[in-house]
Design a protein around this motif. Structure first.
Motif, short mmCIF file in Angstrom:
data_model
loop_
_atom_site.label_atom_id
_atom_site.label_comp_id
_atom_site.label_asym_id
_atom_site.label_seq_id
_atom_site.Cartn_x
_atom_site.Cartn_y
_atom_site.Cartn_z
N THR A 1 28.95 -23.57 23.66
CA THR A 1 27.44 -23.37 23.41
C THR A 1 26.53 -23.43 24.43
OG1 THR A 1 27.44 -25.78 22.91
CG2 THR A 1 27.83 -24.34 21.25
N GLY A 2 27.00 -23.55 25.63
CA GLY A 2 26.04 -23.55 26.71
C GLY A 2 25.96 -21.86 27.30
N PRO A 3 25.11 -21.91 28.33
CA PRO A 3 24.86 -20.36 29.12
C PRO A 3 26.30 -20.34 30.00
CG PRO A 3 23.06 -21.72 29.30
CD PRO A 3 23.94 -22.71 28.48
N GLY A 4 26.62 -19.20 30.27
CA GLY A 4 27.90 -18.75 31.03
C GLY A 4 27.97 -18.65 32.32
N SER A 5 26.95 -18.71 33.08
CA SER A 5 27.10 -18.31 34.33
C SER A 5 26.68 -19.70 35.36
CB SER A 5 26.40 -17.22 34.94
OG SER A 5 26.68 -16.89 36.17
N PRO A 6 27.46 -20.28 36.43
CA PRO A 6 28.82 -19.87 36.50
C PRO A 6 29.89 -20.66 35.76
CG PRO A 6 28.06 -21.61 38.14
CD PRO A 6 26.78 -21.15 37.27
N SER A 7 30.93 -20.33 35.60
CA SER A 7 32.18 -20.99 35.12
C SER A 7 32.25 -22.37 35.20
CB SER A 7 33.34 -20.49 35.13
OG SER A 7 34.48 -21.33 34.73
N GLY A 8 31.78 -23.33 34.40
CA GLY A 8 32.06 -24.75 34.62
C GLY A 8 33.39 -25.25 34.76
N HIS A 9 34.44 -24.66 34.10
CA HIS A 9 35.76 -25.07 34.43
C HIS A 9 36.26 -24.79 35.85
CE1 HIS A 9 36.05 -25.40 29.93
NE2 HIS A 9 37.17 -25.45 30.00
N CYS A 10 35.92 -23.64 36.24
CA CYS A 10 36.39 -23.24 37.53
C CYS A 10 35.54 -24.06 38.70
CB CYS A 10 36.16 -21.77 37.56
SG CYS A 10 37.14 -20.78 36.93
N MET A 11 34.27 -24.20 38.71
CA MET A 11 33.62 -24.87 39.47
C MET A 11 33.79 -26.25 39.58
SD MET A 11 29.41 -24.84 39.72
CE MET A 11 28.33 -25.72 40.80
N HIS B 1 33.12 -12.00 36.71
CA HIS B 1 32.39 -12.39 37.73
C HIS B 1 31.76 -13.93 37.84
CE1 HIS B 1 29.25 -11.21 34.87
NE2 HIS B 1 28.56 -12.17 35.46
N GLN B 2 31.61 -14.35 36.82
CA GLN B 2 31.21 -15.74 36.24
C GLN B 2 32.14 -16.86 36.86
OE1 GLN B 2 30.51 -15.82 32.21
NE2 GLN B 2 28.34 -15.16 32.39
N VAL B 3 33.49 -16.04 36.59
CA VAL B 3 34.64 -16.83 37.04
C VAL B 3 34.78 -17.00 38.42
CG1 VAL B 3 37.11 -17.18 37.22
CG2 VAL B 3 36.12 -16.95 34.99
N VAL B 4 34.48 -15.98 39.04
CA VAL B 4 34.63 -16.01 40.51
C VAL B 4 33.55 -16.89 41.37
CG1 VAL B 4 34.38 -14.32 42.58
CG2 VAL B 4 35.83 -13.56 40.86
N CYS B 5 32.43 -16.58 40.90
CA CYS B 5 31.24 -17.54 41.26
C CYS B 5 31.59 -19.12 41.17
CB CYS B 5 29.96 -17.12 40.50
SG CYS B 5 29.47 -15.47 41.12
N GLY B 6 31.95 -19.48 39.96
CA GLY B 6 32.45 -20.66 39.74
C GLY B 6 33.51 -21.41 40.73
N TRP C 1 21.08 -23.24 33.56
CA TRP C 1 19.80 -23.18 33.02
C TRP C 1 19.01 -22.23 33.85
CZ3 TRP C 1 18.76 -29.15 33.40
CH2 TRP C 1 18.94 -29.73 32.02
N PHE C 2 19.00 -21.83 35.03
CA PHE C 2 18.15 -20.96 35.76
C PHE C 2 18.81 -19.55 35.60
CE2 PHE C 2 16.56 -24.91 37.56
CZ PHE C 2 15.07 -24.65 37.30
N LEU C 3 20.33 -19.51 35.59
CA LEU C 3 20.97 -18.05 35.60
C LEU C 3 21.17 -17.67 34.37
CD1 LEU C 3 23.21 -18.81 38.69
CD2 LEU C 3 21.10 -17.74 38.75
N PHE C 4 21.32 -18.40 33.50
CA PHE C 4 21.78 -18.32 31.95
C PHE C 4 23.11 -17.79 32.00
CE2 PHE C 4 22.07 -16.07 27.98
CZ PHE C 4 21.74 -16.94 27.03
N GLY C 5 23.21 -16.50 31.97
CA GLY C 5 24.60 -16.02 31.87
C GLY C 5 25.21 -15.79 30.51
N GLU C 6 25.21 -14.57 30.16
CA GLU C 6 26.05 -14.25 28.56
C GLU C 6 27.47 -14.74 28.69
OE1 GLU C 6 24.10 -12.92 26.63
OE2 GLU C 6 22.48 -12.11 27.60
#
Length: 340
Positions: free
Chosen positions: A106-116, A170-175, A73-78
């Motif tokens: 359909t949700g924002p992309g950052s960070p990766s939910g699958h990885c996190m 980078h979204q995957v690494v953060c997650g 919600w706060f970071l959004f992420g493409e």
């Protein structure tokens, strides 16, 4: 950020240009690592290996998913599958990318939910397996095998998410880093398994806090991500309600309530399962959970969310209370007939 996104697009191109057989592999990996699998597969297996570990897996899974939604919600992420068009990159240079049925989240992309979420939820299970391996063998390879498998799994999940254009590297690494940190930090803070009031209060707190956090922005990041996903998804039938942020909130609050229901009807001292009964219960639980979640969902959005909440609230009660009692009753020897 444009340079970072562009390099991520080129990395996804390189992955998609690999051997054709890898396509099925990456799609299988991303499907198996879906956060739903933490609730429907990982939790039942872990619970019948060790009750505390199972509750820890589910608790950490739902807390990390809630935190993931808040961060998005706060970071959004493409997401790559829409950014490549919105940025105008396709008009500047030749970009050869393909979408898949699992791409259009359909949700924002950052960070990766699958990885996190996967990284956080599996941490207590991997820790338990490492402790077991350390007791059974002095070999360093055996001791490190669970964490080695954990690392390889998260690497594969991250690559699969980039491959299907759901995330940038980078979204995957953060997650991944956030998930491992959450798993490590929350493992020792799993609530007691016999505190139903706590889990019920947690379910209410998760729901109310989600609504409160989203109120200042009236869910605008989520609305924007849904709009972009709808606009740029190659096939409208690939858009799924279960990828929306509020679907995750329903899953998390439902599971927390389900843990409260299970804690309110625990197995008694004389109802302990032997190893074979645990195996039977685990197999039955996996079948029951898959059947429960394969039930047709209503097309109305509000009813869909309500049904999803009820399914996830029912799951922990089935796994931790109802199904073990069923196995015990079926395996209990018949009493001898009374004689006068």
């Amino acid at each position: 950020m444009d340079a970072l996104h562009t390099s991520g697009i080129h990395f996804a191109e390189a992955l998609q240009s690999g051997p054709p057989w890898l396509e099925k592999f990456w799609i299988s990996v991303t499907s198996l690592a879906d956060p739903k699998c933490v609730f429907t597969i990982c939790f039942p297996i872990a619970y019948f290996l060790d009750r505390k570990v199972g509750v820890s897996v589910l608790w950490i899974g739902l807390v990390s998913e809630w935190l993931n939604v808040v961060l998005k919600w706060f970071l959004f992420g493409e997401r790559p599958f829409w950014w490549v068009h919105e940025s105008g990159l396709t008009s500047k240079q030749l970009v050869t990318l393909h979408q898949f049925p699992v791409s259009c989240e359909t949700g924002p992309g950052s960070p990766s939910g699958h990885c996190m979420i996967t990284g956080a939820a599996l941490w207590p299970l991997v820790t338990a397996l490492t402790e077991l391996a350390s007791r059974q063998s002095r070999s360093l390879v055996v001791k490190l095998a669970p964490f080695g498998a954990y690392t390889l799994l998260l690497l594969a999940v991250g690559l699969s998410r980039v491959f299907i254009l759901a995330h940038f590297p980078h979204q995957v690494v953060c997650g991944t880093l956030a998930g491992a940190a959450l798993g490590w930090g929350l493992q020792a803070r799993t609530p007691a398994t016999r505190t139903p009031g706590f889990f019920v209060a947690a379910a209410l707190a998760l729901l109310l806090s989600s609504l409160a956090l989203s109120a200042p922005q009236p869910l605008s990041p989520c609305h924007r991500s849904i709009h972009l996903a709808t606009k740029w998804c190659s096939n409208p039938t690939w858009l799924r309600l279960d990828t929306r942020p509020f679907a995750s909130i329903c899953r998390d609050t439902g599971s927390a309530l389900g843990l409260g229901l299970a804690a309110g009807f625990p197995l008694q001292q004389g109802e302990q399962l032997d190893p074979w009964q645990r195996v039977a219960s685990a197999m039955l639980a996996l079948v029951a959970m898959q059947g429960l979640h394969q039930l047709l969902q209503p097309t109305d959005v509000t009813l869909w969310y309500s049904t999803s909440f009820l399914k996830y609230a029912t799951g922990p009660w089935l796994v931790a209370s109802l199904l073990p009692r069923l196995v015990l009753s079926l395996s209990r020897p018949q009493g001898s007939p009374h004689t006068d």
